[in-house]
Design a protein around this motif. Sequence first.
Motif, PDB file in Angstrom:
ATOM      1  N   PHE A 193     -58.597  37.982  -5.420  1.00  0.00           N
ATOM      2  CA  PHE A 193     -59.046  37.681  -4.058  1.00  0.00           C
ATOM      3  C   PHE A 193     -57.882  37.168  -3.209  1.00  0.00           C
ATOM      4  O   PHE A 193     -57.741  37.548  -2.041  1.00  0.00           O
ATOM      5  CB  PHE A 193     -60.176  36.650  -4.076  1.00  0.00           C
ATOM      6  CG  PHE A 193     -60.609  36.223  -2.702  1.00  0.00           C
ATOM      7  CD1 PHE A 193     -61.416  37.028  -1.918  1.00  0.00           C
ATOM      8  CD2 PHE A 193     -60.173  35.006  -2.162  1.00  0.00           C
ATOM      9  CE1 PHE A 193     -61.791  36.644  -0.636  1.00  0.00           C
ATOM     10  CE2 PHE A 193     -60.544  34.620  -0.892  1.00  0.00           C
ATOM     11  CZ  PHE A 193     -61.360  35.443  -0.128  1.00  0.00           C
ATOM     12  N   THR A 245     -66.867  32.072  -4.942  1.00  0.00           N
ATOM     13  CA  THR A 245     -67.579  32.982  -5.839  1.00  0.00           C
ATOM     14  C   THR A 245     -66.613  33.719  -6.756  1.00  0.00           C
ATOM     15  O   THR A 245     -66.873  33.872  -7.954  1.00  0.00           O
ATOM     16  CB  THR A 245     -68.396  33.998  -5.015  1.00  0.00           C
ATOM     17  OG1 THR A 245     -69.289  33.301  -4.137  1.00  0.00           O
ATOM     18  CG2 THR A 245     -69.217  34.907  -5.923  1.00  0.00           C
ATOM     19  N   CYS A 246     -65.498  34.164  -6.186  1.00  0.00           N
ATOM     20  CA  CYS A 246     -64.500  34.871  -7.003  1.00  0.00           C
ATOM     21  C   CYS A 246     -63.869  33.942  -8.038  1.00  0.00           C
ATOM     22  O   CYS A 246     -63.549  34.366  -9.161  1.00  0.00           O
ATOM     23  CB  CYS A 246     -63.407  35.458  -6.109  1.00  0.00           C
ATOM     24  SG  CYS A 246     -63.966  36.884  -5.134  1.00  0.00           S
ATOM     25  N   LEU A 263     -69.022  38.253   5.782  1.00  0.00           N
ATOM     26  CA  LEU A 263     -68.981  38.363   4.321  1.00  0.00           C
ATOM     27  C   LEU A 263     -69.052  39.828   3.888  1.00  0.00           C
ATOM     28  O   LEU A 263     -68.224  40.296   3.081  1.00  0.00           O
ATOM     29  CB  LEU A 263     -70.151  37.577   3.711  1.00  0.00           C
ATOM     30  CG  LEU A 263     -70.368  37.742   2.203  1.00  0.00           C
ATOM     31  CD1 LEU A 263     -69.249  37.070   1.427  1.00  0.00           C
ATOM     32  CD2 LEU A 263     -71.723  37.191   1.787  1.00  0.00           C
ATOM     33  N   LYS A 269     -68.645  44.466  -6.392  1.00  0.00           N
ATOM     34  CA  LYS A 269     -68.920  44.058  -5.012  1.00  0.00           C
ATOM     35  C   LYS A 269     -70.352  43.583  -4.860  1.00  0.00           C
ATOM     36  O   LYS A 269     -70.628  42.541  -4.234  1.00  0.00           O
ATOM     37  CB  LYS A 269     -68.663  45.231  -4.063  1.00  0.00           C
ATOM     38  CG  LYS A 269     -69.127  44.973  -2.634  1.00  0.00           C
ATOM     39  CD  LYS A 269     -69.244  46.263  -1.853  1.00  0.00           C
ATOM     40  CE  LYS A 269     -70.011  46.040  -0.576  1.00  0.00           C
ATOM     41  NZ  LYS A 269     -70.327  47.294   0.122  1.00  0.00           N
ATOM     42  N   LEU A 297     -65.949  42.210   2.190  1.00  0.00           N
ATOM     43  CA  LEU A 297     -66.175  42.930   0.940  1.00  0.00           C
ATOM     44  C   LEU A 297     -65.982  44.437   1.129  1.00  0.00           C
ATOM     45  O   LEU A 297     -65.452  45.127   0.253  1.00  0.00           O
ATOM     46  CB  LEU A 297     -67.580  42.638   0.413  1.00  0.00           C
ATOM     47  CG  LEU A 297     -67.769  41.255  -0.220  1.00  0.00           C
ATOM     48  CD1 LEU A 297     -69.245  40.992  -0.513  1.00  0.00           C
ATOM     49  CD2 LEU A 297     -66.949  41.112  -1.491  1.00  0.00           C
ATOM     50  N   LEU A 303     -66.615  33.463  -0.362  1.00  0.00           N
ATOM     51  CA  LEU A 303     -66.060  34.532  -1.197  1.00  0.00           C
ATOM     52  C   LEU A 303     -65.078  33.976  -2.225  1.00  0.00           C
ATOM     53  O   LEU A 303     -65.115  34.339  -3.410  1.00  0.00           O
ATOM     54  CB  LEU A 303     -65.350  35.558  -0.309  1.00  0.00           C
ATOM     55  CG  LEU A 303     -66.150  36.783   0.122  1.00  0.00           C
ATOM     56  CD1 LEU A 303     -65.301  37.670   1.020  1.00  0.00           C
ATOM     57  CD2 LEU A 303     -66.627  37.571  -1.085  1.00  0.00           C
ATOM     58  N   ALA A 359     -72.471  35.225  -3.440  1.00  0.00           N
ATOM     59  CA  ALA A 359     -71.918  34.566  -2.251  1.00  0.00           C
ATOM     60  C   ALA A 359     -73.003  34.333  -1.203  1.00  0.00           C
ATOM     61  O   ALA A 359     -73.012  33.297  -0.517  1.00  0.00           O
ATOM     62  CB  ALA A 359     -70.791  35.406  -1.662  1.00  0.00           C
ATOM     63  N   GLU A 386     -71.398  39.850  -3.698  1.00  0.00           N
ATOM     64  CA  GLU A 386     -72.156  39.672  -2.456  1.00  0.00           C
ATOM     65  C   GLU A 386     -73.442  38.902  -2.709  1.00  0.00           C
ATOM     66  O   GLU A 386     -73.810  38.013  -1.930  1.00  0.00           O
ATOM     67  CB  GLU A 386     -72.470  41.029  -1.828  1.00  0.00           C
ATOM     68  CG  GLU A 386     -73.208  40.916  -0.500  1.00  0.00           C
ATOM     69  CD  GLU A 386     -73.427  42.247   0.184  1.00  0.00           C
ATOM     70  OE1 GLU A 386     -74.057  42.256   1.255  1.00  0.00           O
ATOM     71  OE2 GLU A 386     -72.976  43.281  -0.337  1.00  0.00           O
TER      72      GLU A 386
END
Length: 388
Positions: A284, A274-275, A217, A238, A221, A271, A245, A242
């Motif tokens: 993403f 979350t995005c 992860l 970021k 990132l 990821l 996530a 993070e």
Amino acid sequence: MTEEQGDGLTIAVFEGTTHQRYWIFTQERLAELRAEANETACADVNEWTNKLRRAGSEEQQPDVVLGPSPGKKARTECEESGVQVDCITLQEEQIIQDYYLEGVFSLSNKLKLPANVETTAITFYKRFYLYCSAMDYHPKDIMFTVLWVACKVEHYPSRYINAQKVVLNENSREFSFDAPAFADHGNIPIEHLLRLEQVLLQVLKYHLMVHHPFRPLRGFLEMWTKRSDSMKLADDVKSKIEEKATKLLRDWMKSDILLILHPSEIALCALRHTCAKAKMEAAFDMFLKDAIGSSAESVGRVYEAIEGNLAAHKQRLKGEQLKTEATRINAKLQGCSNPEKERSHPQFALLEEIKRKEREAAKEAKNLRIAQEQREQEMRLLGIDGGR
């Protein structure tokens, strides 16, 4: 194991590791292993119960040799004259194990353990109960054991080494890395904590390296922030992604996905999820295609597998219902635990004493045999006929 990426990033190599070769299963295989563990434990409990009953009826003393544990090939059906113990079912196994898995999370929060230590402990706990039953080893003891071993494996407690023994309490946030302190907190005699540590290592086949999704992860990132085009990720964004996530991954660790999927696949799914929540799904997907060479569709297929596993996990008991059922099963375990393995069984101490005497007798017999062989060798060297 590590390998260098073209952009200078170092990532963990997963393919070929013990994690990938021995600890990734299908959902069906997980169900089979857990069913086998429960069935074997039921057979062992019934065999030992009848052995102890027969020994008691014949007024045998602790010196009697009751024989080894029946093992995996033991019959599930007892003799017609034998006693059938009311063992816990496979569903009850899941409930009591889930209850103490929550305890692993709770104690991890109390100790403020980092995500890698917590995930290693959770993984050890889940791996252990693929091959063992709560009737063999109580999950409360295993809860403390996996945390104890995970701390050592991840080299975390070095910063907490303290000459003074610190016992955890509500006002304490650290501990000294010594077995007596840890055993005191778990209300486990030190000899049992160390015994269970060896049992855990044997069940895990000494495969102690656990690959977490947290490292890939961070790697993904970092790659995203180092892009040179307009789609690069800002540092402040970021950090937020993070954090969210990582929290999502911790929730996912309660399910079986770490026993089913590649850690990098899990990280990518976390990821993307979350995005998507942050309205950054298109950005993403672009990064995914250009920087990693993967597609949103392939990640989506993996996420479907994760969703299926999470959906099944959500059907399990939670909160007060889980606590109530766990209390009932704990009471039931008192009558169906394995007397050879589980220290709470009233006959555990008796069998430990028998095994201790058997070891001493075997050691004494070995020493006598060695002494006899040495005497015979000395007599041959001296030319003395031992038969005269």
